[in-house]
Motif scaffolding. Structure first.
Motif, short mmCIF file in Angstrom:
data_model
loop_
_atom_site.label_atom_id
_atom_site.label_comp_id
_atom_site.label_asym_id
_atom_site.label_seq_id
_atom_site.Cartn_x
_atom_site.Cartn_y
_atom_site.Cartn_z
N GLY A 1 0.72 -1.23 0.08
CA GLY A 1 0.07 0.02 -0.04
C GLY A 1 0.85 1.21 0.05
O GLY A 1 1.77 1.49 0.84
N TRP A 2 0.60 2.01 -0.95
CA TRP A 2 1.17 3.46 -1.13
C TRP A 2 0.61 4.51 -0.42
O TRP A 2 -0.76 4.64 -0.49
N GLY A 3 1.31 5.09 0.58
CA GLY A 3 0.50 6.26 1.35
C GLY A 3 0.00 7.19 0.49
O GLY A 3 0.14 7.93 -0.39
N ASP A 4 -1.54 7.32 1.13
CA ASP A 4 -2.30 8.42 0.56
C ASP A 4 -3.05 9.42 1.45
O ASP A 4 -3.16 10.60 0.97
N ASP A 5 -3.37 8.82 2.58
CA ASP A 5 -3.92 9.71 3.57
C ASP A 5 -3.45 9.17 4.69
O ASP A 5 -3.94 8.58 5.63
N VAL A 6 -2.32 9.89 5.04
CA VAL A 6 -1.58 9.39 6.21
C VAL A 6 -1.27 10.52 7.30
O VAL A 6 -0.39 11.32 6.92
N PRO A 7 -2.20 11.03 8.10
CA PRO A 7 -2.18 12.10 8.65
C PRO A 7 -0.98 12.21 9.94
O PRO A 7 -0.58 11.21 10.40
N GLY A 8 -0.40 13.44 10.28
CA GLY A 8 0.39 13.40 11.34
C GLY A 8 -0.43 13.26 12.65
O GLY A 8 -1.63 13.39 12.83
N GLY A 9 0.29 12.88 13.60
CA GLY A 9 -0.30 12.79 15.29
C GLY A 9 0.18 13.45 16.09
O GLY A 9 1.34 14.03 15.99
N LYS A 10 -0.55 13.77 17.24
CA LYS A 10 0.15 14.76 18.51
C LYS A 10 1.02 13.77 19.09
O LYS A 10 2.06 14.34 19.78
N VAL A 11 0.93 12.40 19.15
CA VAL A 11 1.78 11.53 19.94
C VAL A 11 2.44 10.53 19.08
O VAL A 11 3.68 10.29 19.21
N THR A 12 2.05 9.94 18.26
CA THR A 12 2.51 9.09 17.43
C THR A 12 1.93 9.05 15.87
O THR A 12 0.74 9.65 15.73
N ASP A 13 2.88 8.54 14.84
CA ASP A 13 2.26 8.69 13.48
C ASP A 13 3.19 7.85 12.57
O ASP A 13 4.19 7.34 12.86
N PHE A 14 2.72 7.63 11.32
CA PHE A 14 3.44 6.68 10.56
C PHE A 14 4.70 7.39 10.21
O PHE A 14 5.91 6.82 9.83
N ARG A 15 4.90 8.53 9.70
CA ARG A 15 6.01 9.19 9.45
C ARG A 15 6.98 9.20 10.59
O ARG A 15 8.32 9.01 10.21
N GLY A 16 6.49 9.46 11.67
CA GLY A 16 7.50 9.41 12.93
C GLY A 16 8.03 7.85 13.26
O GLY A 16 9.21 7.65 13.62
N ALA A 17 7.14 6.95 12.84
CA ALA A 17 7.67 5.44 13.02
C ALA A 17 8.71 5.26 12.16
O ALA A 17 9.51 4.37 12.72
N VAL A 18 8.65 5.60 11.06
CA VAL A 18 10.06 5.19 10.28
C VAL A 18 10.80 6.46 9.93
O VAL A 18 11.85 6.41 9.11
N LYS A 19 10.79 7.48 10.82
CA LYS A 19 11.65 8.60 10.58
C LYS A 19 11.70 9.22 9.01
O LYS A 19 12.73 9.61 8.62
N ALA A 20 10.57 9.46 8.64
CA ALA A 20 10.26 9.90 7.21
C ALA A 20 10.94 11.16 7.01
O ALA A 20 10.84 12.03 7.79
N LYS A 21 11.52 11.24 5.69
CA LYS A 21 11.89 12.61 5.45
C LYS A 21 10.91 13.27 4.89
O LYS A 21 9.78 12.71 4.26
N PRO A 22 11.10 14.70 4.51
CA PRO A 22 9.85 15.42 3.72
C PRO A 22 9.73 14.68 2.38
O PRO A 22 8.36 14.98 2.03
N ASP A 23 10.51 14.36 1.66
CA ASP A 23 10.10 13.86 0.27
C ASP A 23 9.81 12.35 0.29
O ASP A 23 9.44 11.88 -0.86
N GLU A 24 9.73 11.53 1.27
CA GLU A 24 9.32 10.23 1.45
C GLU A 24 7.74 10.03 1.64
O GLU A 24 7.01 10.75 2.30
N VAL A 25 7.14 8.87 1.16
CA VAL A 25 5.98 8.40 1.23
C VAL A 25 6.02 7.11 2.05
O VAL A 25 6.81 6.26 1.96
N ILE A 26 4.96 7.15 2.96
CA ILE A 26 4.88 5.76 3.77
C ILE A 26 4.16 4.41 2.90
O ILE A 26 3.26 4.84 2.44
N THR A 27 4.88 3.46 2.98
CA THR A 27 4.09 2.18 2.62
C THR A 27 3.67 1.36 3.72
O THR A 27 4.71 1.11 4.75
N PHE A 28 2.73 0.74 3.62
CA PHE A 28 2.36 -0.18 4.47
C PHE A 28 2.00 -1.63 3.77
O PHE A 28 1.18 -1.56 2.77
#
Length: 237
Positions: free
Chosen positions: A41-68
């Motif tokens: 799955g290619w990230g499409d609607d991956v919101p930021g969170g106040k405590v945790t989120d997918f981007r923080g989980a993998v230390k994503a850079k600004p130009d990166e997309v999350i895959t699940f």
């Protein structure tokens, strides 16, 4: 009982087609090893969170997309055997040598499904989640999750899966426990919902959120640390 190998990664947006080609090559080999299904799955609607989120989980850079993504197996023994074969197969070594993303930040783990409500139908969209659950609350979580899964299914989902962490290793850079800020007594649940399309998903969630059956008097986990997002499938092999 079936078994799930679950993955979360960060991929440069510019490398989408290279990534699609990369996982397609891997899928062609993994079928030989006993993988019954492989979904990316290619990230499409991956919101930021106040405590945790997918981007923080993998230390994503600004130009990166999350895959699940996940691989399905008949049982844990089949998953373990596939992993051992994969480690010794030169084709997988060749595929691994040209990964179009930072493999050190990929999160990997093994999970045993305890809810799997499934019907036939093409998967057009995926909601993915990671949940920290105290080990002592497993049965309480199962009860709540089963009730919620039935509601989500009723409102149009093709499949709802909740899988209990079984082999979830610590990582040097990222891991599942860090993704949800798990405490010592907590287990990570890997969960997803498959929808016929994004439109069905968007319409359904309005009804799901308004459905009183979705809410328990006391949730058996810390919902503020739940990680969630929406993903468009780019491979379903």
């Amino acid at each position: 009982m079936s078994y799930i190998a679950g993955f979360v990664a960060a991929v440069p947006a510019a490398n989408k087609e290279a990534y699609r080609s990369h996982v397609a090559k891997a899928a062609s080999v993994l079928r030989e090893f006993g993988t019954t299904r492989m979904v990316e799955g290619w990230g499409d609607d991956v919101p930021g969170g106040k405590v945790t989120d997918f981007r923080g989980a993998v230390k994503a850079k600004p130009d990166e997309v999350i895959t699940f993504s996940w691989h399905e197996y008949a049982d844990k023994a089949a998953a373990d055997a596939a992993y051992q074969t994969m480690m010794s197969d030169p084709r997988m070594a060749e595929i691994g040598a040209s990964m179009p993303f930072d493999g050190k930040r990929m999160i990997i783990g093994g999970f045993t499904p305890f809810i799997d409500l499934n019907t036939t139908g093409k998967t057009g969209y995926i909601d993915g989640s990671l949940v920290p659950v105290p080990a002592a609350n497993k049965q309480a979580y199962l009860a709540v999750a089963a009730k919620q899964a039935a509601v989500i299914k009723e409102h149009g989902a093709n499949r709802v899966v909740e899988a209990w962490g079984d082999d979830v290793p610590d990582g040097e850079v990222t891991d599942y426990r860090g993704a949800v800020k798990a405490t010592g007594d907590e287990v990570v649940v890997y969960a997803w919902v498959e929808w016929p399309s994004k439109q069905v998903r968007d319409d359904a969630w309005k009804k799901v959120i308004a459905d009183p059956r979705m809410y328990a008097d006391a949730m058996p986990y810390d919902n503020q640390r739940r990680v969630h997002g929406g993903f468009a499938p780019i491979l379903d092999a």
